[in-house]
Enzyme design. Structure first.
Site: not given
Ligand SMILES: CC(=O)CC(=O)SCCNC(=O)CCNC(=O)[C@H](O)C(C)(C)COP(=O)(O)OP(=O)(O)OC[C@H]1O[C@@H](n2cnc3c(N)ncnc32)[C@H](O)[C@@H]1OP(=O)(O)O
Ligand SMILES: NC(=O)C1=CN([C@@H]2O[C@H](COP(=O)(O)OP(=O)(O)OC[C@H]3O[C@@H](n4cnc5c(N)ncnc54)[C@H](OP(=O)(O)O)[C@@H]3O)[C@@H](O)[C@H]2O)C=CC1
Length: 297
Positions: A39, A20, A149, A196, A158, A103, A125, A146, A97
């Site tokens: 980091d 992120m 990804n 979420n 958000e 945090k 998240s 927020h 993390t």
């Molecule tokens: C957990 C939380 O706290 C909150 C959250 O984030 S929940 C997660 C929310 N995210 C989702 O639900 C993602 C669901 N997945 C998707 O929407 C799609 O699968 C996806 C956009 C990730 C990939 O799409 P796809 O059509 O399968 O792949 P692909 O054609 O290779 O990529 C589409 C576009 O995304 C870009 N892309 C894909 N992954 C990328 C990444 N990691 N970083 C940057 N760009 C990326 C590609 O370059 C491409 O760009 P263009 O349209 O400009 O050419």
């Molecule tokens: N993954 C997702 O889809 C999403 C995640 N988020 C939120 O974003 C945040 C990051 O998630 P994400 O990027 O996936 O996690 P990652 O595990 O990919 O990245 C977290 C990073 O933070 C680093 N870190 C840990 N402790 C410290 C510290 N004290 N100072 C600086 N950096 C530190 C970690 O290093 P190390 O690995 O060495 O511990 C790691 O590089 C979380 O709060 C998550 O809930 C929000 C939206 C979507």
């Protein structure tokens, strides 16, 4: 009340160079904002910068940005171990993390290095923004910001106000999100907010569906991709997000809302205990070590 709405956000600090943090630094730099990326180690930041470069290079290949824009954006991102480079940041976005103690510790070390009117946002998240804000010296200038990804692709951010968040902080961060080309949805400060609260129980249920033998990994994912038109199956998405994050969010929902419907699936717990966290560790519901992902069950 402060006059934050009149202060331009020219420099942003990003803490955490993982999935992120790199995405957030990427979109900020492309929008012309200077970024300091922090980091725990120089190696971590180096890996994060390589990820950003890779994603921007793909954008160039797909004609989304020019080569000159890629170079200019990369030049705007400065690596930083420690918080010395944070003293002139207008906004810091913490994306470390998903653990409250991690945090809190970061805010304790960060805040003394900030200018008094700097704002702090957390990309958490699920964790209470009011509680995180209370661990800083500036709850009125603290907000949940927020991103989704993958950050460069997903349109939504958000915004979550804590109990003390001032209007000026909310307005300034909202304008900043718009500058990044994002659309804002406002959520009240309840466990896991909106996205979420809805998404993670669906993923958890998919894992129960696997755990109870209703379907295989592939059957569950294909069913939701082709049967509900989701871009990724729920297990593929869980691996993409990170199983540690999925578990943390379910724990926050379970504890925060005290309802058994949020009980994390024991199979999710087992995967996290094994260190099989999804794509970032190359193994989760799929094994990513070969040419193409292979289901692990
Ligand atoms: C957990 C939380 O706290 C909150 C959250 O984030 S929940 C997660 C929310 N995210 C989702 O639900 C993602 C669901 N997945 C998707 O929407 C799609 O699968 C996806 C956009 C990730 C990939 O799409 P796809 O059509 O399968 O792949 P692909 O054609 O290779 O990529 C589409 C576009 O995304 C870009 N892309 C894909 N992954 C990328 C990444 N990691 N970083 C940057 N760009 C990326 C590609 O370059 C491409 O760009 P263009 O349209 O400009 O050419
Ligand atoms: N993954 C997702 O889809 C999403 C995640 N988020 C939120 O974003 C945040 C990051 O998630 P994400 O990027 O996936 O996690 P990652 O595990 O990919 O990245 C977290 C990073 O933070 C680093 N870190 C840990 N402790 C410290 C510290 N004290 N100072 C600086 N950096 C530190 C970690 O290093 P190390 O690995 O060495 O511990 C790691 O590089 C979380 O709060 C998550 O809930 C929000 C939206 C979507």
């Amino acid at each position: 009340m402060t006059n934050i709405d009149k202060v331009a956000i020219d420099k942003v600090g990003v803490i955490g160079a993982g999935q992120m943090g790199t995405g957030i630094a990427h979109v900020c730099a492309l929008a012309g904002v200077n970024v300091v990326l922090n980091d725990v180690s120089a190696d971590r930041i180096k890996a994060g910068l390589a990820t950003i470069n890779g994603n921007m290079t793909r954008q160039v290949k797909r004609n989304r940005i020019t080569e000159a824009e890629r170079q200019a954006a990369l030049a705007r991102i400065v690596p930083a171990v420690g918080y010395d480079g944070f003293s002139d940041c207008d906004l810091v976005i913490e994306a470390a993390t998903e653990k409250e103690d991690v945090k809190r510790k970061i805010y304790g070390q960060l805040c003394p290095n900030l200018k008094p009117d700097a704002m702090v946002g957390s990309n958490t998240s699920s964790i209470s923004i009011t509680r995180l804000a209370a661990a800083t010296d500036r709850p009125e200038r603290f907000i949940g910001i927020h991103f989704m990804n993958p950050v460069p692709v997903m349109e939504l951010v958000e915004l979550i106000r804590g109990i003390a968040t001032e209007d000026a902080t909310y307005e300034a961060t909202k304008a900043f999100c718009h500058r990044l080309g994002k659309t804002v949805a406002v959520s009240e400060d309840f466990p896991a907010f909106i996205v979420n609260r809805v998404l993670m129980p669906m993923i958890n249920e998919a894992i129960y569906t696997l755990y109870e033998g209703v379907g295989t990994v592939e059957a569950i994912d294909v069913a939701m991709r082709l049967g509900a038109n989701h871009p990724m199956g729920p297990l593929q998405l869980a691996d993409f997000i990170g199983l540690d994050i999925c578990l943390s969010v379910m724990q926050v929902l379970h504890e925060g809302l005290a309802d058994s419907k949020y009980r994390p699936c024991p199979l999710l717990v087992k995967y996290v205990e094994a260190g099989w966290l999804g794509r970032k560790t190359q193994r989760g519901f799929y094994d990513y070590r070969g040419e193409k992902p292979v289901p692990t069950r």
